[in-house]
Design an enzyme around this catalytic site. Structure first.
Site, PDB file in Angstrom:
ATOM      1  N   CYS A 402       0.839  -1.203   0.000  1.00 32.60           N
ATOM      2  CA  CYS A 402       0.000   0.000   0.000  1.00 32.60           C
ATOM      3  C   CYS A 402       0.876   1.256   0.000  1.00 32.60           C
ATOM      4  O   CYS A 402       1.415   1.631  -1.022  1.00 32.60           O
ATOM      5  CB  CYS A 402      -0.986  -0.041   1.160  1.00 32.60           C
ATOM      6  SG  CYS A 402      -2.434   0.973   0.864  1.00 32.60           S
ATOM      7  N   HIS A 533      -3.593  -4.877   0.506  1.00 31.70           N
ATOM      8  CA  HIS A 533      -2.889  -5.402   1.678  1.00 31.70           C
ATOM      9  C   HIS A 533      -2.959  -6.929   1.674  1.00 31.70           C
ATOM     10  O   HIS A 533      -3.915  -7.489   2.215  1.00 31.70           O
ATOM     11  CB  HIS A 533      -3.548  -4.901   2.965  1.00 31.70           C
ATOM     12  CG  HIS A 533      -3.349  -3.448   3.226  1.00 31.70           C
ATOM     13  ND1 HIS A 533      -2.365  -2.983   4.058  1.00 31.70           N
ATOM     14  CD2 HIS A 533      -4.001  -2.363   2.776  1.00 31.70           C
ATOM     15  CE1 HIS A 533      -2.413  -1.662   4.115  1.00 31.70           C
ATOM     16  NE2 HIS A 533      -3.411  -1.261   3.339  1.00 31.70           N
ATOM     17  N   GLU A 535      -1.524  -8.966   3.467  1.00 30.75           N
ATOM     18  CA  GLU A 535      -1.373  -9.564   4.812  1.00 30.75           C
ATOM     19  C   GLU A 535      -2.708  -9.948   5.441  1.00 30.75           C
ATOM     20  O   GLU A 535      -2.751 -10.786   6.338  1.00 30.75           O
ATOM     21  CB  GLU A 535      -0.609  -8.620   5.744  1.00 30.75           C
ATOM     22  CG  GLU A 535      -1.321  -7.343   6.166  1.00 30.75           C
ATOM     23  CD  GLU A 535      -1.065  -6.169   5.225  1.00 30.75           C
ATOM     24  OE1 GLU A 535      -0.762  -6.413   4.040  1.00 30.75           O
ATOM     25  OE2 GLU A 535      -1.176  -5.016   5.678  1.00 30.75           O
TER      26      GLU A 535
HETATM   27  N1  GLN Z   1      -1.959   6.632   3.045  1.00 31.75           N
HETATM   28  C1  GLN Z   1      -2.042   5.912   1.830  1.00 31.75           C
HETATM   29  C2  GLN Z   1      -3.417   6.000   1.181  1.00 31.75           C
HETATM   30  O1  GLN Z   1      -4.366   6.370   1.823  1.00 31.75           O
HETATM   31  C3  GLN Z   1      -1.678   4.445   2.057  1.00 31.75           C
HETATM   32  C4  GLN Z   1      -2.683   3.728   2.871  1.00 31.75           C
HETATM   33  C5  GLN Z   1      -2.186   2.427   3.436  1.00 31.75           C
HETATM   34  O2  GLN Z   1      -0.998   2.158   3.402  1.00 31.75           O
HETATM   35  N2  GLN Z   1      -3.097   1.638   3.953  1.00 31.75           N
HETATM   36  O3  GLN Z   1      -3.559   5.699   0.030  1.00 31.75           O
END
Ligand code: GLN
Length: 572
Positions: A402, A533, A535
């Protein structure tokens, strides 16, 4: 439906969640269909707006629910898929009751904690416990209910009262309570007084423990068990000793050794299960046993530098740690995580705290692989960008999750495309869109912050000419993968062509093909990133593929792993 409530006394944070999920796993090994509900007595509607540094990671479900991290434990241990309603909070219950009051559902009545809130809690539990959660698609047979916090807190009082009533509502044959307590060791002596006090509190609220699970730093002595039995008015077989073990994956086996299931099945009058289910249960137990014991015999270490901004509380990255553990078990390596606070890699620290700066870089340079996990806000970003640059230039395996993908893109745009000041609109609100590497997603609410990100499971399709990709091979050369999301920003579509022409490929995109989901460098050991994500879907017996790739590449065995049968069963 059988209900097993797991509550806690003395202090929180002593492993109630692990004991609850291990109990669920053992019930599953008997061939039963198990589900779970987590109760969090705070006022927040969900965990989405809480700081990871205060409360640990926010776990994300398929339906986009942002929930307590314990739901992740349940999904991982029990191989189930939960919904946002499996996490009950005070906020959710009150807003549900208040909405009913406004609708006139209680017309003429005074709306009160007892019976309206307590009834709403009981109805919620009964309703949600029946939702099918596993691959059989059938209604579960046992529901584990974990009550957050400790019994006696003001906050949890309505839930405790609801559960007191609930045991009669469902019948005492269908209700068991495991109370998790702490046995501290003071000057070498195992102290039972806190447990005695905790059980007294519990009984005064109308709840009787069927089992007392005692957490202790060392094995409980027989005399301690007998003393707890006597003073807490339970038999010795109802006292379960849960001492510290070197891996939480041993906890189910520890509970099994003490014949926990024998007592529980008797109390809950659980009879024979169909033969086929029983065999499946036994297979699960032997796989679990094999994996955890064979892992004890691995001696080679793999070191991953985790470069993040919430490293002071490791629970902030719980699912990431678990995914690394799952992948390491599969690669027969002992996992060592070097925690690197990303701001310590920045030039500014060099001037103010040289030793921290050197220590941080030492960890990054010594690591076999580098992981930059998710995160929000601008603190520590430059350090993450520096770590991504180091991995790219030195052929060190890298996985960006992300935010980790976004920083890898920013780094590439700055240093390969030569756009020096480029960054994400998240960190520089004044930057012009054409210069930003990462931009706000057009379809995301910019004002309301609760539950408004791009959340939950979405498909990511591999692009046509991506069969070379290691990530794709790790997913068994699938055409599409289904993973969970939680973000507001994305790679700037205006720059993607130029980025690709310099070698960083967007090998996976969303269904509209406009949103970049996966990056990979071709001529690199393993340089990858995912906007989703991975994970959140990693399982003990089926590690998340991008994590498997990182750990395998860091262990020098990625080619071997890619030869294995990596059949991917993604689902929507
Ligand atoms: N802050 C970034 C976004 O909102 C990444 C978010 C995250 O890593 N979950 O896109």
């Amino acid at each position: 439906m059988k209900y097993v409530v797991v509550s806690g006394g003395v202090i929180s944070g002593i492993g109630k969640g692990v004991i609850a999920s291990s109990t669920g796993l053992l019930l599953k090994t008997l061939g039963l269909r198990v589900t779970s509900i987590k109760i969090d007595p705070y006022m927040n509607i969900d965990a989405g707006t809480m700081s990871p540094l205060e409360h640990g990671e926010c776990f994300v479900l398929n339906d986009g629910g942002e929930v307590d991290l314990d739901l992740g434990n349940y999904e991982r241990y029990l191989n189930i898929t939960l919904t946002r309603n499996h996490n009950i909070t005070t906020g959710k219950i009150y807003s549900h009751v208040i909405e009913k009051e406004r609708n006139g559902d209680y017309l003429g009545k005074t709306v009160q904690v007892v019976p309206h809130i307590t009834n709403a809690i009981q109805e919620w539990i009964e309703r949600v416990s029946r939702i099918p959660v596993d691959d059989t698609g059938l209604e579960p047979e046992v529901c584990i209910i974990e009550l957050g916090g400790t019994v006696g807190d003001i906050e949890s009082a309505p839930f405790v009262e609801a559960l007191r009533q609930f045991q009669f509502r469902v019948g005492t044959d269908n209700f068991a309570l495991i109370h998790v307590s702490l046995v501290p060791v003071i000057h070498g002596e195992q102290k039972t007084k806190p447990t005695q006090a905790a059980i007294k509190d519990l009984r005064s609220l109308g709840l009787t423990p069927d089992m007392i699970a005692c957490r202790c730093q060392e094995e409980l002595q027989v005399a301690t068990i007998e003393k707890i039995g006597m003073f807490c008015h339970v038999g010795p077989e109802q006292v379960i000793a849960v001492h510290d073990v070197n891996s939480t994956y041993h906890v189910p086996l520890l509970l099994k050794q003490q014949k926990m299931m024998k007592y529980l099945t008797k109390k809950l009058t659980i009879g024979q299960v169909p033969k086929e289910a029983a065999i499946k249960g036994e297979q699960l137990l032997s796989k679990w046993r094999q994996l955890t014991t064979s892992h004890d015999k691995s001696f080679e270490t793999v070191t991953i530098a985790l470069v993040g901004k919430y490293t002071h509380l490791h629970d902030s990255y719980l699912s990431v740690i678990k995914s690394l553990e799952h992948a390491s078990m599969r690669c027969h390596r002992r996992l060592r995580i070097e925690w690197v606070e990303s701001s310590n890699l920045e030039e500014e620290i060099r001037n103010t705290n040289l030793s921290e700066y050197h220590k941080a870089w030492h960890h990054v340079c010594q690591a076999d692989g580098i992981l930059v996990p998710g995160g929000f806000g601008s603190r520590g970003i430059e350090g993450m960008i520096a770590a991504a640059k180091y991995a790219r230039e030195n052929d060190i395996p890298y996985l960006g999750v992300c935010l980790g993908l976004q920083v890898a893109v920013i780094e590439f745009v700055r240093n390969v495309l030569g756009k020096e000041g480029s960054t994400s609109m998240e960190f520089d609100k004044t930057i012009e869109e054409k210069d930003a590497s990462v931009v706000y997603m057009p379809d995301v609410d910019q004002v309301k912050l609760g539950g408004t990100m791009r959340l939950g499971i979405h498909a990511t399709k591999f692009v046509a000419d991506s069969h070379w990709s290691k990530l794709r091979k790790l997913y068994g050369d699938a055409d599409a993968v289904y993973e969970r999301h939680r973000h507001r920003y994305e790679v700037n579509p205006l720059l993607t062509e130029e980025i690709e022409s310099h070698g960083l490929k967007f090998i996976g995109k969303d269904e509209s093909e406009k949103r970049m989901e996966m990056i990979e460098l071709k001529d690199h050991k393993f340089f990858t990133g995912t906007q989703y994500h991975p994970e959140y879907l990693s399982k003990v017996l089926d590690p998340s593929r991008p994590f498997l790739g990182l750990v395998a590449a860091a262990s020098g065995i990625l080619d071997d792993v890619l030869q294995e049968d990596l059949n991917y069963k993604g689902e929507f």
